[in-house]
Write a protein that holds these residues in place. Sequence first.
Motif, PDB file in Angstrom:
ATOM      1  N   ALA A 247       0.824  -1.206   0.000  1.00 16.39           N
ATOM      2  CA  ALA A 247       0.000   0.000   0.000  1.00 16.39           C
ATOM      3  C   ALA A 247       0.865   1.266   0.000  1.00 16.39           C
ATOM      4  CB  ALA A 247      -0.932  -0.011   1.216  1.00 16.39           C
ATOM      5  N   VAL A 248       1.920   1.261   0.817  1.00 18.11           N
ATOM      6  CA  VAL A 248       2.812   2.422   0.866  1.00 18.11           C
ATOM      7  C   VAL A 248       3.526   2.604  -0.469  1.00 18.11           C
ATOM      8  CG1 VAL A 248       4.834   3.419   2.003  1.00 18.11           C
ATOM      9  CG2 VAL A 248       3.118   2.226   3.359  1.00 18.11           C
ATOM     10  N   GLU A 249       3.953   1.506  -1.073  1.00 17.39           N
ATOM     11  CA  GLU A 249       4.626   1.577  -2.375  1.00 17.39           C
ATOM     12  C   GLU A 249       3.702   2.154  -3.448  1.00 17.39           C
ATOM     13  OE1 GLU A 249       7.493  -2.352  -1.775  1.00 17.39           O
ATOM     14  OE2 GLU A 249       5.595  -2.492  -2.872  1.00 17.39           O
ATOM     15  N   LEU A 250       2.442   1.718  -3.449  1.00 17.12           N
ATOM     16  CA  LEU A 250       1.508   2.227  -4.454  1.00 17.12           C
ATOM     17  C   LEU A 250       1.251   3.715  -4.256  1.00 17.12           C
ATOM     18  CD1 LEU A 250      -1.042  -0.740  -4.620  1.00 17.12           C
ATOM     19  CD2 LEU A 250       0.747  -0.150  -6.274  1.00 17.12           C
ATOM     20  N   GLY A 251       1.129   4.149  -3.002  1.00 18.99           N
ATOM     21  CA  GLY A 251       0.970   5.573  -2.739  1.00 18.99           C
ATOM     22  C   GLY A 251       2.193   6.366  -3.165  1.00 18.99           C
ATOM     23  N   GLN A 252       3.363   5.836  -2.868  1.00 18.57           N
ATOM     24  CA  GLN A 252       4.601   6.495  -3.252  1.00 18.57           C
ATOM     25  C   GLN A 252       4.747   6.521  -4.773  1.00 18.57           C
ATOM     26  OE1 GLN A 252       6.683   8.324  -1.929  1.00 18.57           O
ATOM     27  NE2 GLN A 252       8.822   7.865  -2.388  1.00 18.57           N
ATOM     28  N   GLY A 253       4.372   5.418  -5.411  1.00 14.48           N
ATOM     29  CA  GLY A 253       4.445   5.369  -6.870  1.00 14.48           C
ATOM     30  C   GLY A 253       3.513   6.372  -7.522  1.00 14.48           C
ATOM     31  N   LEU A 254       2.323   6.536  -6.946  1.00  8.73           N
ATOM     32  CA  LEU A 254       1.381   7.517  -7.480  1.00  8.73           C
ATOM     33  C   LEU A 254       1.960   8.924  -7.397  1.00  8.73           C
ATOM     34  CD1 LEU A 254      -1.423   8.238  -8.556  1.00  8.73           C
ATOM     35  CD2 LEU A 254      -2.223   8.326  -6.178  1.00  8.73           C
ATOM     36  N   ILE A 255       2.556   9.254  -6.248  1.00  4.08           N
ATOM     37  CA  ILE A 255       3.190  10.567  -6.112  1.00  4.08           C
ATOM     38  C   ILE A 255       4.304  10.731  -7.137  1.00  4.08           C
ATOM     39  CG2 ILE A 255       4.563  12.055  -4.597  1.00  4.08           C
ATOM     40  CD1 ILE A 255       3.094  10.800  -2.229  1.00  4.08           C
ATOM     41  N   GLY A 256       5.098   9.654  -7.323  1.00  7.18           N
ATOM     42  CA  GLY A 256       6.205   9.721  -8.267  1.00  7.18           C
ATOM     43  C   GLY A 256       5.749   9.975  -9.689  1.00  7.18           C
ATOM     44  N   PHE A 257       4.700   9.276 -10.124  1.00  8.48           N
ATOM     45  CA  PHE A 257       4.212   9.469 -11.490  1.00  8.48           C
ATOM     46  C   PHE A 257       3.599  10.853 -11.667  1.00  8.48           C
ATOM     47  CE2 PHE A 257       4.338   4.788 -11.973  1.00  8.48           C
ATOM     48  CZ  PHE A 257       4.983   4.742 -13.210  1.00  8.48           C
ATOM     49  N   VAL A 258       2.837  11.315 -10.681  1.00  7.31           N
ATOM     50  CA  VAL A 258       2.216  12.636 -10.789  1.00  7.31           C
ATOM     51  C   VAL A 258       3.279  13.725 -10.840  1.00  7.31           C
ATOM     52  CG1 VAL A 258       0.750  14.325  -9.625  1.00  7.31           C
ATOM     53  CG2 VAL A 258       0.059  11.921  -9.713  1.00  7.31           C
ATOM     54  N   GLN A 259       4.315  13.604  -9.988  1.00 12.78           N
ATOM     55  CA  GLN A 259       5.347  14.639  -9.997  1.00 12.78           C
ATOM     56  C   GLN A 259       6.121  14.641 -11.302  1.00 12.78           C
ATOM     57  OE1 GLN A 259       8.360  14.167  -6.999  1.00 12.78           O
ATOM     58  NE2 GLN A 259       9.215  12.322  -7.916  1.00 12.78           N
ATOM     59  N   TYR A 260       6.316  13.447 -11.896  1.00 16.45           N
ATOM     60  CA  TYR A 260       7.054  13.370 -13.168  1.00 16.45           C
ATOM     61  C   TYR A 260       6.275  14.042 -14.290  1.00 16.45           C
ATOM     62  CZ  TYR A 260       9.487  11.397 -17.190  1.00 16.45           C
ATOM     63  OH  TYR A 260      10.187  11.236 -18.370  1.00 16.45           O
ATOM     64  N   PHE A 261       4.967  13.766 -14.370  1.00 15.99           N
ATOM     65  CA  PHE A 261       4.167  14.292 -15.473  1.00 15.99           C
ATOM     66  C   PHE A 261       3.697  15.729 -15.228  1.00 15.99           C
ATOM     67  CE2 PHE A 261       3.654   9.671 -16.191  1.00 15.99           C
ATOM     68  CZ  PHE A 261       4.128   9.624 -17.497  1.00 15.99           C
ATOM     69  N   THR A 262       3.915  16.251 -14.032  1.00 13.76           N
ATOM     70  CA  THR A 262       3.603  17.661 -13.760  1.00 13.76           C
ATOM     71  C   THR A 262       4.879  18.485 -13.625  1.00 13.76           C
ATOM     72  OG1 THR A 262       3.427  17.149 -11.389  1.00 13.76           O
ATOM     73  CG2 THR A 262       1.384  17.162 -12.682  1.00 13.76           C
ATOM     74  N   HIS A 263       5.988  17.926 -14.096  1.00 14.80           N
ATOM     75  CA  HIS A 263       7.268  18.641 -14.161  1.00 14.80           C
ATOM     76  C   HIS A 263       7.822  18.983 -12.785  1.00 14.80           C
ATOM     77  CE1 HIS A 263       6.561  18.793 -18.464  1.00 14.80           C
ATOM     78  NE2 HIS A 263       5.395  19.421 -18.252  1.00 14.80           N
ATOM     79  N   LEU A 264       7.709  18.050 -11.859  1.00 15.89           N
ATOM     80  CA  LEU A 264       8.399  18.084 -10.572  1.00 15.89           C
ATOM     81  C   LEU A 264       8.069  19.313  -9.722  1.00 15.89           C
ATOM     82  CD1 LEU A 264      11.906  16.866 -11.793  1.00 15.89           C
ATOM     83  CD2 LEU A 264      10.048  15.483 -10.840  1.00 15.89           C
ATOM     84  N   PRO A 265       6.792  19.526  -9.380  1.00 14.42           N
ATOM     85  CA  PRO A 265       6.488  20.616  -8.443  1.00 14.42           C
ATOM     86  C   PRO A 265       7.116  20.333  -7.084  1.00 14.42           C
ATOM     87  CG  PRO A 265       4.565  19.231  -8.788  1.00 14.42           C
ATOM     88  CD  PRO A 265       5.586  18.794  -9.793  1.00 14.42           C
ATOM     89  N   ALA A 266       7.597  21.373  -6.427  1.00 16.66           N
ATOM     90  CA  ALA A 266       8.376  21.211  -5.201  1.00 16.66           C
ATOM     91  C   ALA A 266       7.614  20.462  -4.120  1.00 16.66           C
ATOM     92  CB  ALA A 266       8.823  22.581  -4.695  1.00 16.66           C
ATOM     93  N   ILE A 267       6.327  20.731  -3.978  1.00 10.90           N
ATOM     94  CA  ILE A 267       5.557  20.124  -2.900  1.00 10.90           C
ATOM     95  C   ILE A 267       5.477  18.603  -3.065  1.00 10.90           C
ATOM     96  CG2 ILE A 267       3.376  20.486  -4.100  1.00 10.90           C
ATOM     97  CD1 ILE A 267       3.967  20.644  -0.292  1.00 10.90           C
ATOM     98  N   LEU A 268       5.352  18.139  -4.309  1.00  9.64           N
ATOM     99  CA  LEU A 268       5.282  16.699  -4.553  1.00  9.64           C
ATOM    100  C   LEU A 268       6.647  16.051  -4.410  1.00  9.64           C
ATOM    101  CD1 LEU A 268       2.762  16.343  -7.533  1.00  9.64           C
ATOM    102  CD2 LEU A 268       2.392  15.972  -5.096  1.00  9.64           C
ATOM    103  N   VAL A 269       7.693  16.758  -4.795  1.00 11.09           N
ATOM    104  CA  VAL A 269       9.041  16.225  -4.611  1.00 11.09           C
ATOM    105  C   VAL A 269       9.326  16.038  -3.125  1.00 11.09           C
ATOM    106  CG1 VAL A 269      11.509  16.633  -4.951  1.00 11.09           C
ATOM    107  CG2 VAL A 269       9.893  17.203  -6.766  1.00 11.09           C
ATOM    108  N   GLY A 270       8.933  17.017  -2.305  1.00 16.00           N
ATOM    109  CA  GLY A 270       9.116  16.888  -0.864  1.00 16.00           C
ATOM    110  C   GLY A 270       8.326  15.722  -0.299  1.00 16.00           C
ATOM    111  N   ALA A 271       7.069  15.559  -0.750  1.00 10.50           N
ATOM    112  CA  ALA A 271       6.255  14.432  -0.287  1.00 10.50           C
ATOM    113  C   ALA A 271       6.873  13.108  -0.703  1.00 10.50           C
ATOM    114  CB  ALA A 271       4.839  14.560  -0.851  1.00 10.50           C
ATOM    115  N   HIS A 272       7.472  13.080  -1.880  1.00 13.16           N
ATOM    116  CA  HIS A 272       8.105  11.856  -2.372  1.00 13.16           C
ATOM    117  C   HIS A 272       9.326  11.495  -1.530  1.00 13.16           C
ATOM    118  CE1 HIS A 272       8.289   8.768  -5.391  1.00 13.16           C
ATOM    119  NE2 HIS A 272       9.535   9.056  -5.702  1.00 13.16           N
ATOM    120  N   MET A 273      10.051  12.488  -1.062  1.00 18.81           N
ATOM    121  CA  MET A 273      11.210  12.235  -0.202  1.00 18.81           C
ATOM    122  C   MET A 273      10.780  11.614   1.123  1.00 18.81           C
ATOM    123  SD  MET A 273      13.549  15.645  -0.805  1.00 18.81           S
ATOM    124  CE  MET A 273      14.779  15.080   0.368  1.00 18.81           C
ATOM    125  N   VAL A 274       9.751  12.184   1.740  1.00 20.75           N
ATOM    126  CA  VAL A 274       9.239  11.617   2.991  1.00 20.75           C
ATOM    127  C   VAL A 274       8.664  10.224   2.736  1.00 20.75           C
ATOM    128  CG1 VAL A 274       7.528  11.885   4.828  1.00 20.75           C
ATOM    129  CG2 VAL A 274       8.810  13.877   4.006  1.00 20.75           C
TER     130      VAL A 274
END
Length: 311
Positions: A247-274
């Motif tokens: 479940a955690v991996e799928l949530g993290q993967g969703l954040i990763g794909f969204v940040q990639y296709f939205t050109h790496l907004p800072a807020i999503l990059v930070g969430a991806h790090m956590v």
Amino acid sequence: MMRFDRFPVSTAVVRRLALASIVANVAIVGTGGAVRLTASGLGCPTWPRCTDESYTTTAEMGIHGVIEFGNRLLTFAVGLIALAALVAALLHPRRRRLLPLAVAVFLGIPAQAVIGGITVLTDLNPWVVGLHFLASTAVLVPAYALWRRSGEPDGPALPTVPAPLRTLTWLTVVVSAVVLVIGTWVTGSGPHAGDHGAARNGLDPETIAQVHADGVFLLIGLSVALWYAFRAVGATGAARAALLLLAVELGQGLIGFVQYFTHLPAILVGAHMVGSCLVWLATLAVLWATRERQPTAVPAPAAAGQSVAVG
């Protein structure tokens, strides 16, 4: 010589401090991400001082200095929590089983701070910045072990799953660690360098991002396999841990794909790090679920009329 057993500390205290240490180390990853994502990595341009003349930020350094100096202050808070856990482990009646883990957590904090200083002194070299993040995830290992170990009995650790599944679990741990490492390469090739003049690692962002994604797909596949395999052998605790990891991996993967296709907004990059820290902790939880400690055997009382041999 001071006798520490005169000031015993309960297991609950050690466990709470260990959990606080886990939370603090994840939090400092988040604040470290804020430093980089706001281009405040050189807000304090030197180390260990903030400037050549001052250990603290100055008004002339503006908001970037405040953000960077605030992250440095948080390191002291993380260190104090680790020190408190170390003292609590030392005062625990059965401290020998907890003390090495508490020492490892405590020593990891200054090591992490030194690496952070090197990142500043090397003008945010992306490879050193990545190492700084990985140092935080490394400290999470003994911190998590201290938290779990402090809540267990003192008997021997026995496996709860067959040997092949323990091997598969270790393979999952290795792949999870590799995914973390490659993730730092992706970050080092991207636009959030921590300062507008900081160098990048020279890797092609699209290529290394695809390598990272491939590693994530492998990790998810292994997690699914563990979930089914644990259920098949009736290891319900391990199966729950594997499902949580998935479940955690799928949530993290969703954040990763969204940040990639939205050109790496800072807020999503930070969430991806956590989120990376949460994936790592969930991975450790699966590993921990494949073994279980039994209570220490209590010697049976001698029968009436029998003497107990001494010596």
